[in-house]
Design a protein around this motif. Sequence first.
Motif, PDB file in Angstrom:
ATOM      1  N   CYS A 108      43.371  21.057  52.954  1.00 34.41           N
ATOM      2  CA  CYS A 108      42.147  21.630  53.534  1.00 34.41           C
ATOM      3  C   CYS A 108      40.956  21.477  52.593  1.00 34.41           C
ATOM      4  CB  CYS A 108      42.342  23.112  53.863  1.00 34.41           C
ATOM      5  SG  CYS A 108      40.843  23.823  54.591  1.00 34.41           S
ATOM      6  N   PRO A 109      39.934  20.715  53.011  1.00 34.90           N
ATOM      7  CA  PRO A 109      38.770  20.532  52.145  1.00 34.90           C
ATOM      8  C   PRO A 109      37.886  21.780  52.073  1.00 34.90           C
ATOM      9  CG  PRO A 109      38.404  19.437  54.230  1.00 34.90           C
ATOM     10  CD  PRO A 109      39.800  19.980  54.277  1.00 34.90           C
ATOM     11  N   MET A 110      38.098  22.731  52.987  1.00 33.90           N
ATOM     12  CA  MET A 110      37.340  23.981  52.943  1.00 33.90           C
ATOM     13  C   MET A 110      38.087  25.046  52.142  1.00 33.90           C
ATOM     14  SD  MET A 110      34.529  23.346  54.358  1.00 33.90           S
ATOM     15  CE  MET A 110      33.809  24.984  54.415  1.00 33.90           C
ATOM     16  N   LEU A 111      39.251  24.685  51.617  1.00 36.15           N
ATOM     17  CA  LEU A 111      40.088  25.577  50.803  1.00 36.15           C
ATOM     18  C   LEU A 111      40.519  26.822  51.575  1.00 36.15           C
ATOM     19  CD1 LEU A 111      38.246  25.259  47.382  1.00 36.15           C
ATOM     20  CD2 LEU A 111      39.861  23.710  48.453  1.00 36.15           C
ATOM     21  N   LEU A 112      40.803  26.601  52.855  1.00 34.38           N
ATOM     22  CA  LEU A 112      41.354  27.681  53.672  1.00 34.38           C
ATOM     23  C   LEU A 112      42.881  27.659  53.549  1.00 34.38           C
ATOM     24  CD1 LEU A 112      39.178  26.918  56.817  1.00 34.38           C
ATOM     25  CD2 LEU A 112      38.834  28.811  55.219  1.00 34.38           C
ATOM     26  N   VAL A 113      43.543  28.606  54.202  1.00 38.33           N
ATOM     27  CA  VAL A 113      45.006  28.605  54.268  1.00 38.33           C
ATOM     28  C   VAL A 113      45.386  28.404  55.738  1.00 38.33           C
ATOM     29  CG1 VAL A 113      47.129  29.853  53.705  1.00 38.33           C
ATOM     30  CG2 VAL A 113      45.096  30.149  52.279  1.00 38.33           C
ATOM     31  N   PRO A 114      45.387  27.132  56.193  1.00 34.46           N
ATOM     32  CA  PRO A 114      45.604  26.865  57.619  1.00 34.46           C
ATOM     33  C   PRO A 114      46.934  27.405  58.135  1.00 34.46           C
ATOM     34  CG  PRO A 114      44.782  24.914  56.495  1.00 34.46           C
ATOM     35  CD  PRO A 114      45.121  25.900  55.430  1.00 34.46           C
ATOM     36  N   SER A 115      47.970  27.414  57.298  1.00 35.96           N
ATOM     37  CA  SER A 115      49.275  27.895  57.762  1.00 35.96           C
ATOM     38  C   SER A 115      49.157  29.334  58.241  1.00 35.96           C
ATOM     39  CB  SER A 115      50.304  27.790  56.637  1.00 35.96           C
ATOM     40  OG  SER A 115      49.833  28.422  55.468  1.00 35.96           O
ATOM     41  N   VAL A 154      59.978  28.029  52.843  1.00 37.68           N
ATOM     42  CA  VAL A 154      59.781  29.149  53.752  1.00 37.68           C
ATOM     43  C   VAL A 154      59.583  30.455  52.981  1.00 37.68           C
ATOM     44  CG1 VAL A 154      60.872  30.499  55.574  1.00 37.68           C
ATOM     45  CG2 VAL A 154      61.078  28.010  55.577  1.00 37.68           C
ATOM     46  N   THR A 155      60.297  30.593  51.871  1.00 37.76           N
ATOM     47  CA  THR A 155      60.335  31.889  51.193  1.00 37.76           C
ATOM     48  C   THR A 155      59.533  31.923  49.900  1.00 37.76           C
ATOM     49  OG1 THR A 155      62.393  31.236  50.115  1.00 37.76           O
ATOM     50  CG2 THR A 155      62.578  32.447  52.177  1.00 37.76           C
ATOM     51  N   SER A 156      58.738  30.897  49.641  1.00 36.04           N
ATOM     52  CA  SER A 156      57.898  30.901  48.434  1.00 36.04           C
ATOM     53  C   SER A 156      56.434  30.762  48.851  1.00 36.04           C
ATOM     54  CB  SER A 156      58.324  29.765  47.498  1.00 36.04           C
ATOM     55  OG  SER A 156      58.147  28.521  48.120  1.00 36.04           O
ATOM     56  N   PRO A 157      55.504  31.067  47.961  1.00 32.41           N
ATOM     57  CA  PRO A 157      54.077  31.048  48.341  1.00 32.41           C
ATOM     58  C   PRO A 157      53.583  29.668  48.775  1.00 32.41           C
ATOM     59  CG  PRO A 157      54.389  32.239  46.294  1.00 32.41           C
ATOM     60  CD  PRO A 157      55.693  31.557  46.588  1.00 32.41           C
ATOM     61  N   VAL A 158      52.475  29.654  49.504  1.00 35.22           N
ATOM     62  CA  VAL A 158      51.892  28.384  49.969  1.00 35.22           C
ATOM     63  C   VAL A 158      50.764  27.895  49.069  1.00 35.22           C
ATOM     64  CG1 VAL A 158      52.477  28.651  52.403  1.00 35.22           C
ATOM     65  CG2 VAL A 158      50.331  29.560  51.567  1.00 35.22           C
ATOM     66  N   THR A 169      56.538  37.536  48.048  1.00 34.17           N
ATOM     67  CA  THR A 169      55.798  36.314  48.403  1.00 34.17           C
ATOM     68  C   THR A 169      54.577  36.581  49.298  1.00 34.17           C
ATOM     69  OG1 THR A 169      57.603  34.790  48.009  1.00 34.17           O
ATOM     70  CG2 THR A 169      56.002  34.149  49.677  1.00 34.17           C
ATOM     71  N   PRO A 170      54.684  37.401  50.339  1.00 31.67           N
ATOM     72  CA  PRO A 170      53.479  37.651  51.153  1.00 31.67           C
ATOM     73  C   PRO A 170      52.341  38.254  50.331  1.00 31.67           C
ATOM     74  CG  PRO A 170      55.446  38.438  52.290  1.00 31.67           C
ATOM     75  CD  PRO A 170      55.878  38.067  50.904  1.00 31.67           C
ATOM     76  N   LEU A 171      52.697  39.144  49.405  1.00 32.44           N
ATOM     77  CA  LEU A 171      51.669  39.741  48.543  1.00 32.44           C
ATOM     78  C   LEU A 171      51.036  38.694  47.638  1.00 32.44           C
ATOM     79  CD1 LEU A 171      52.889  43.188  47.172  1.00 32.44           C
ATOM     80  CD2 LEU A 171      50.828  42.668  48.468  1.00 32.44           C
ATOM     81  N   ILE A 172      51.878  37.846  47.066  1.00 39.46           N
ATOM     82  CA  ILE A 172      51.351  36.793  46.180  1.00 39.46           C
ATOM     83  C   ILE A 172      50.393  35.903  46.963  1.00 39.46           C
ATOM     84  CG2 ILE A 172      51.940  34.767  44.797  1.00 39.46           C
ATOM     85  CD1 ILE A 172      54.600  36.092  44.147  1.00 39.46           C
ATOM     86  N   ASP A 173      50.813  35.505  48.175  1.00 41.31           N
ATOM     87  CA  ASP A 173      49.944  34.662  49.004  1.00 41.31           C
ATOM     88  C   ASP A 173      48.607  35.330  49.256  1.00 41.31           C
ATOM     89  OD1 ASP A 173      51.193  32.279  49.383  1.00 41.31           O
ATOM     90  OD2 ASP A 173      52.309  32.894  51.165  1.00 41.31           O
ATOM     91  N   ARG A 174      48.669  36.610  49.512  1.00 42.74           N
ATOM     92  CA  ARG A 174      47.452  37.345  49.834  1.00 42.74           C
ATOM     93  C   ARG A 174      46.472  37.357  48.671  1.00 42.74           C
ATOM     94  NH1 ARG A 174      45.708  40.873  53.539  1.00 42.74           N
ATOM     95  NH2 ARG A 174      44.321  42.531  52.865  1.00 42.74           N
ATOM     96  N   TYR A 175      47.001  37.511  47.466  1.00 41.98           N
ATOM     97  CA  TYR A 175      46.106  37.661  46.312  1.00 41.98           C
ATOM     98  C   TYR A 175      45.838  36.360  45.562  1.00 41.98           C
ATOM     99  CZ  TYR A 175      46.169  42.582  47.192  1.00 41.98           C
ATOM    100  OH  TYR A 175      46.006  43.791  47.794  1.00 41.98           O
ATOM    101  N   ARG A 229      31.359  33.232  44.472  1.00 45.21           N
ATOM    102  CA  ARG A 229      32.366  33.376  43.415  1.00 45.21           C
ATOM    103  C   ARG A 229      32.829  34.824  43.430  1.00 45.21           C
ATOM    104  NH1 ARG A 229      33.296  28.248  41.250  1.00 45.21           N
ATOM    105  NH2 ARG A 229      31.542  27.094  42.097  1.00 45.21           N
ATOM    106  N   ARG A 230      34.063  35.030  43.066  1.00 44.45           N
ATOM    107  CA  ARG A 230      34.551  36.406  43.178  1.00 44.45           C
ATOM    108  C   ARG A 230      35.302  36.784  41.906  1.00 44.45           C
ATOM    109  NH1 ARG A 230      39.796  34.763  46.820  1.00 44.45           N
ATOM    110  NH2 ARG A 230      40.725  33.660  45.095  1.00 44.45           N
ATOM    111  N   VAL A 231      35.516  38.087  41.778  1.00 48.24           N
ATOM    112  CA  VAL A 231      36.294  38.549  40.631  1.00 48.24           C
ATOM    113  C   VAL A 231      37.764  38.304  40.917  1.00 48.24           C
ATOM    114  CG1 VAL A 231      34.682  40.221  39.708  1.00 48.24           C
ATOM    115  CG2 VAL A 231      36.184  40.867  41.595  1.00 48.24           C
ATOM    116  N   LEU A 232      38.552  38.169  39.872  1.00 45.26           N
ATOM    117  CA  LEU A 232      39.962  37.856  39.991  1.00 45.26           C
ATOM    118  C   LEU A 232      40.661  38.877  40.895  1.00 45.26           C
ATOM    119  CD1 LEU A 232      41.916  35.753  38.772  1.00 45.26           C
ATOM    120  CD2 LEU A 232      42.503  37.483  37.067  1.00 45.26           C
ATOM    121  N   PHE A 233      41.513  38.374  41.785  1.00 47.24           N
ATOM    122  CA  PHE A 233      42.387  39.206  42.612  1.00 47.24           C
ATOM    123  C   PHE A 233      41.670  40.097  43.601  1.00 47.24           C
ATOM    124  CE2 PHE A 233      45.574  38.646  39.095  1.00 47.24           C
ATOM    125  CZ  PHE A 233      46.331  37.751  39.811  1.00 47.24           C
TER     126      PHE A 233
END
Lengths: 440, 345
Positions: A373-380, B275-279, B319-325, B335-339
């Motif tokens: 994703c070039p917009m750095l989204l999470v398409p999944s 399936v069970t690890s972050p994206v 894993t869902p939490l990791i993906d979220r943050y 630009r944003r602050v970490l996490f």
Amino acid sequence: MKFKGGIHPSYLKLTAGLPIEAMPLLERYLVPIGQHIGAPGDVVVEKGQAVKRGEPLTRPAGFVSVPVHAPTSGTVKKIADFPHPLGRPQLSIELEADGLDAWWESAAPVGDWRTLAPAALRDAIRDAGIVGLGGATFPTHVKLSPPEDKPIDLLVVNGAECEPYLTSDHRIMLEQAVDVCEGVGLMMRVLGVGRAMVGVEDNKPDALEALRRACPPDLPLEFRLLETKYPQGSEKHLIYALCKREVPAGGLPMDVGVVVQNVGTAAACVQAVRDGRPMTERVVTVTGSAVMEPRNLMVRIGTTLQDVLDHCGGVTGDLGKVIYGGPMMGMVQFDLECPVLKGTSGILCLKESEVTQFEGRACIRCGNCVDACPMLLVPSRMGVLVERSRWEDLGEACVTDCIECGSCAYVCPSRRPLVQYFKRGKLEWRAVQRRQDSHA
Amino acid sequence: MNTPVKDTVSVQNLIVSASPHVHAGQDVRAVMRDVLLALVPGVLVGLWFFGLPALVVLLLSVGGCVACEWAACRLLGRRSTVGDLSAALTGVLLAMNLPSGSPWWLVLVGAVVAIGLGKAIYGGLGMNPFNPALVARVFLLISFPVQMTRWVVPRGPGTGFDAATGATPLGAVKEAISLGRPLTAVDLPGAGDLLLGDMGGSLGEVGAAALMLGGFYLLWRGIIRWQIPVGFIASLVVVTGIAHAAAPDRYLHPLIHVLSGGLILGAFFMATDMVTSPVTRRGMLVFGVGCGLLTAVIRLWGGYPEGVSFAILLMNAVTPLIDRYTRPRVFGAPRRVLFSVRRGS
């Protein structure tokens, strides 16, 4: 600079080496009144009226509106709803050619763009019916009229042509290099900017070289070869790659002081002003393995798909899909009676066996789409939200930032129809927003 | 041969769908096939050392998992997903996690738990929060501790039938420490034996070199990303290295930690389960480091000699939490602050 994400599809530029050929005059043309983003014009001709090539058939209805012109001389046969490439039938003007192809007397040169006032140039561009020829079809005179509070200091010229198969911009840069450079100069004059950058993907070094050689010494154009990576031609990513400015989410290039124009649009502008030629034709790449003789054609606006394909030797028996534009973002066609429009950069014919069926199995969370994703989204994640109708969560997932480039779906091993999901998701998210606003 | 067709009726029969109209060509089956291919060297080494009983375990496990997958689809009235090879892969991974001489019923119970409780009840492929093969392994380990720790010590190729049983290197160390003996009293295999697999353990605990070869293949093919295996192994090395430096007679050398137990299999094949690890890439790194830290803690101070399975399952849970943050900053977003999570636009 390189942007993050993106993909490297097979480019299959079958027609890169073929010069632009003019299509012979036909007997019948079908010109829809709406071929741009914005209000369609008001029809100014009547049934049975004789018109000449370049004569306006409509009058702009408002600021964001442009006229359409007669592609040849002849008689207005019918003004009615006809098939339109966007799907819904649209009011179109059917024209019967008289074979003389005589130009309209008033289609005369406007003057020298170097001395004409910006306002006069802008009017000439509007009157010539010029829209963004990369495919977005936004009226060019509007793009060249940024509001006062958005100072512009840079004109970016898009010669990336990152869609596989398409070569129309490539050929325009090679064969109309002078017009492209002059057109850029003209647009710089309209905008009052002193700087213009031309970006071309590095799979077309010959195009960049042609432009560099054709550039008049008094024009301060900067030429840049860019990485060949899809979607390099996306406005936001092209700007980032050229000058590292990031168009804010939900914003426009003018928010970072930039206006982006396509190379073909630049050439069309100068042809309108210098030669007095409104938009009656455009370069179309007719390509794909299902078309017998792939070509780069100068096609008159209003030529039906069937006529174009017949001119290219017809199509194979296993034709599966006809697409206006490229295979990544192009719009699929359902009826060969549809005409070529101002925004038709290519006609891609794919065999049935080449057509990918996006059957939409479960997401296996492989992360390919996140990388692409070039917009750095999470398409999944966005895809799962759409599947579960969790529309109210799509805002946080930034679905409105999606540019629908298709990179995610291209790499998805589960063949999920992600772009289709996000088109739907955007509509549903906006509906959620409207409901929230009305409750507030 | 291309034959021109001008017949309007037939060419009007066009396929209509949203863009894009082309695809890179990869599919789930190809992904799973690549992972299976990458497991071949490791499986061959395991079979070489443990012989026929190991082959029986492997075939039972794969057969059991595939049969369960088929039955689950049947029961749920869904199109069979046996063809995507994911059940076969779970079968191979489960076999790699079992002692080579496991009784047939143990393997089949494992297969039913892996596919039934680990995957099907969540809705099949893509929906399960935990790695199915590890769910089965831990289920069996807790339910049948005796059978699950009866390790066959290889005596060389072809001697599978009358092989002796003994402890794994990590098991021997844990036992020695609990009895208050120094590590020097434990007969440990050398690094060469560990690399080649000449030691006691389950199918997938031997032959680190062969497993790594498969892991590198997956990295090269782009099926897995370096963040998980590197984060996993590096964090384990750091923690066990510090422990070893502080008390060499109580804690093993980090190299032995890396090459023994299920670490290589875990880092390259189990933790990387898509399936069970972050994206996200950053999420994968966090996940890998978390797996390594938990494995080190369990191995050094926990009740079980080996902690790879527990570590991965615990990280699966977050894993869902990791993906979220670890979501990337959207192009053009401030630009944003970490996490901090960006709110709706």
